[in-house]
Design an enzyme around this catalytic site. Structure first.
Site, PDB file in Angstrom:
ATOM      1  N   LEU C 225      74.945  21.658  68.720  1.00 51.10           N
ATOM      2  CA  LEU C 225      74.590  20.301  69.179  1.00 51.10           C
ATOM      3  C   LEU C 225      73.578  20.190  70.309  1.00 51.10           C
ATOM      4  O   LEU C 225      72.557  19.546  70.175  1.00 51.10           O
ATOM      5  CB  LEU C 225      75.828  19.479  69.542  1.00 51.10           C
ATOM      6  CG  LEU C 225      75.463  18.004  69.926  1.00 51.10           C
ATOM      7  CD1 LEU C 225      74.811  17.280  68.771  1.00 51.10           C
ATOM      8  CD2 LEU C 225      76.647  17.232  70.428  1.00 51.10           C
ATOM      9  N   ASP C 226      73.852  20.743  71.460  1.00 55.47           N
ATOM     10  CA  ASP C 226      72.969  20.478  72.591  1.00 55.47           C
ATOM     11  C   ASP C 226      71.906  21.540  72.775  1.00 55.47           C
ATOM     12  O   ASP C 226      71.277  21.634  73.819  1.00 55.47           O
ATOM     13  CB  ASP C 226      73.791  20.351  73.871  1.00 55.47           C
ATOM     14  CG  ASP C 226      74.512  19.021  73.903  1.00 55.47           C
ATOM     15  OD1 ASP C 226      74.181  18.155  73.084  1.00 55.47           O
ATOM     16  OD2 ASP C 226      75.390  18.853  74.763  1.00 55.47           O
ATOM     17  N   GLU C 227      71.704  22.362  71.780  1.00 56.14           N
ATOM     18  CA  GLU C 227      70.874  23.523  71.996  1.00 56.14           C
ATOM     19  C   GLU C 227      69.594  23.518  71.162  1.00 56.14           C
ATOM     20  O   GLU C 227      68.954  24.545  71.002  1.00 56.14           O
ATOM     21  CB  GLU C 227      71.702  24.785  71.697  1.00 56.14           C
ATOM     22  CG  GLU C 227      72.985  24.872  72.501  1.00 56.14           C
ATOM     23  CD  GLU C 227      72.747  25.025  73.994  1.00 56.14           C
ATOM     24  OE1 GLU C 227      71.696  25.563  74.371  1.00 56.14           O
ATOM     25  OE2 GLU C 227      73.610  24.590  74.778  1.00 56.14           O
TER      26      GLU C 227
END
Lengths: 282, 282, 282, 282
Positions: C225-227
């Site tokens: 997700l946040d990468e």
């Protein structure tokens, strides 16, 4: 009696004993200071103070307890409840960016203003006001009706019990008389550049000069339109590839956030007037 | 032949085919483009290009290969090797911040300048120049010796084969004639405010007006001292509690970093003149 | 044939002759290059190019003229008309700041997106969508209905011919499969701190640690997700006096402007994928 | 007796009457408060205060006048003269940027530190120390001599009567014991990214991830090296075209200015410890 969190702001000629005297009054009321800032301006010789204090006292008790101190030191002072929303009138023309942002922040970000009306010299922004449930007042201004329009503004300020007037890209100049009568209660926003440009089409001038920063200044309005005490300034970086229209769009972004900060700080009583300067406690 | 990385910069009236023609010359030399930027300015009608290219070619080969193209399009152009240090003369008065920073960056941060001398109209900064092993030339300037001093500057520029002159808080005004003769080769730094302040003691004026930002502008020098094409600008935030001396210290910080960026970009041939504006490819 | 301004973007393994070949195709069509940037990444060995070109050619002519070049160099490439609005689906939960800002910019600031629908897993923001005349789709998500909800998202993407999905503080995690299928077409925004904080209540953690900056990162969504590849980041300054709620409000400001820049640059085809990084031509 | 300008800092459990009590002591001494800030942290329940006061009193008089109040409220407190330079030891390895900047600011910008010595585990920066007239102590550190080296540091701190230790890119880890013994007296600087990167070669990791901002954090050192209370943070913008070496150079700029601010504010007694956080009065 339930506890209330109060904001006390004051200024007076600087001399020893002010903080002690004020803190003494608050201690006598068993008040608990949650935030406090002072500043003595060596240039003006004035002292400024802002205190947030929790106390089981009502306004009358506080005023009567403070009176001997405020008189002894010749203080200008104000007292308000933390979070109370200031009754605010927003003046606009056609550009929506500042109005949209202020109404968004009132509704969704707890900015302590209560926009009691929107005045437009054009009707373009009526639908935005309506979406946020704000009465819109169309007050057109022409060379001939300028005096009439200003009379209508005064009426609205009186009828709606307005405490703060925000010029949110309102492209009309208020008369010196109205500025004086509402001194310290009118906040304006305008573009700023380094260097600054006089005259028409400032963004086009900034483009011609190839500036690398465009800015905005929010200030109190005095008779002299763009020269009142500055509350907040900010800038945005640009480069050679930006057309004039891009500069205008970026200018809108920096204008709306600069104005929003100024309005919030004013509404929280963080901005005190110090001659032509402001003391901003934040 | 070993491969060299070249920087080619050019500008000319904008019309179709420029990039294709230039890229064709470089492709014929089997050059490998590592970085390239172009910009067509709709306002001036000029086209600008900066290319970094690895090629197994010497200067003469490149120049002769480029000649037909530069002539066909009426190009102003320049050719340099990546990382070559430009022979730079730094002019100072008494304030050390810009000189200290430039010499630090030359030695420790690979800024591609070779400071071949420091000229001071006072002797205050001689020891800094010496620490960094730079010849210091004391060229005092009085009303009477202004012409003489400028003649000495011209001599130094010629003798030392100077390519770039940096006015690092040099508090003297160069003559219009010298500015013209060194056009595009002299970089200045000065403070900037929003609004800007004319006349003496600008920081004191900025203080009186309660500005919330102080800035700096680095620009090429033209006849009109502070009005040449802007290369870089930056700002620093201040508040009411800052005395004039604090503003000056913060101003020094923003001046030194703004000047350093302008000098580096110039030395890397990233700054192209576009009438009164600059195109900065970074 | 009338002139159209086209945006051509491409990437391919870096080798000599790319710019010449592309510029040759455009020159043959009598195209006028108005803006162009190239970048060769020594780390990935890839070359990236974005060209804006005015040409009296339609898409079919351009495509057929470019084909030999794109094949010879093994290019990934795209072609679009300057200013065409990308069909965009915005996914939201309860926080309004990003949605309000995107719809404002679409209507008033010519951001080249056409928001064809707003999807909410809650109904809180339906009225905002409606004010801006956007169809609102309520797609609730529970542990049990997650697969169903995602199927509905896929349907909407297909039915509405969606080119770009913006997660405007959409508090649900998309499945790895959906992320892969929409790779390079989904933009997310999240808070960022220095240092970063894992786990729940990041603003509370940031408060406990007394951070002086809070930030936001906008990135493409990949399975993790946040990468995904970062498009844009920004920060805002805070101090000790800010409560967690203040940090959240300031975080909203920096999130909305960071997301707006990422979406605009994507919609203008300024963002090219370079492995786990982005090349942003602006 | 001549007037002195004093700085009084204090913290204690928050309860009503603190400001009144302190201001009372100062009023009794006929002190004139020139700057004052207070902050009550609802999270820790602690109250913090910093006062600058002009008074015709010496240290003994002030201490004895304050004693009843400091005892009554259980205060941690400190008293210093405005502008007194703190005796400072700077620890370095090979990177010069922070040392050059601190020594420049001490000499030319009135930063209130007196650098009484520079310790290097390498000799690279000896010449810089010498140029500024500072004794340089070469204290090499190897796995085997770590304990010895730390003993030498302790000796220097004692002999030179050091009040503040600055780790100016000192690439050695101090023992937990030394950190505890010098708690609140050691300031460190390190790079920061969003997201943060653990392990070796953080700039290379940041490059691989394509970050758009690089930052620096200055903090007090506790046993856990990079996790002490944060004093100041700042960032610089970067883009895809920057190589790792560029990131390092830009990182040096943001590190030196972040560290300089932290050291100045500490030396001016503007930084108070609040559990794992700092209160910074500026």
């Amino acid at each position: 009696m339930a506890t209330t969190e109060w904001i006390l702001t004051l200024s007076c000629p600087d001399r020893p004993g002010i903080v002690h005297a004020v803190a003494g009054v608050l201690a006598d009321l068993d008040g608990n200071i949650t935030e406090s800032q002072q500043f003595g301006d060596p240039a003006s010789g004035l002292f400024f103070m802002r205190v947030q204090v929790e106390a089981a006292a009502d306004r009358a008790q506080l005023v009567s307890a403070l009176e001997p101190v405020t008189q002894r030191f010749g203080m200008s002072w104000g007292l308000d409840v933390v979070g109370r929303r200031q009754r605010t009138l927003v003046l606009v023309s056609k550009a929506p960016h500042c109005l949209v942002d202020l109404l968004y922040r009132e509704r969704y970000q707890d900015m302590p203003v209560d926009v009691v009306g929107v005045v437009g010299n054009h009707r373009d922004l009526e639908e935005i006001a309506e979406f946020y449930g704000k009465p819109f007042h169309h007050v057109p201004v022409t060379q001939d009706t300028k005096a009439q329009a200003e009379a209508r503004l005064r009426e609205l300020v009186a009828e709606l019990d307005v405490e703060l007037v925000v010029l949110a890209r309102y492209m009309q100049i208020l008369s010196d008389e109205l500025c004086r009568d509402l001194s310290g209660q009118v906040i304006n926003i305008h573009h700023s550049f380094l260097p600054s440009f006089k005259g028409a089409r400032p963004y086009a001038q900034a483009y011609d000069r190839g500036v690398k920063l465009i800015g905005a200044t929010s200030h109190y309005v005095t008779g002299d339109l763009d020269e009142g005490p500055i509350i907040e300034q900010d800038v945005e970086r640009v480069d050679h590839s930006r057309a004039v229209a891009d500069l205008v769009a970026l200018g809108e972004d920096v204008e709306r956030r600069t104005l929003a900060r100024a309005v919030r700080w004013h509404a929280e009583h963080r901005v005190l007037l110090d001659d032509h300067r402001t003391v901003v406690f934040h």
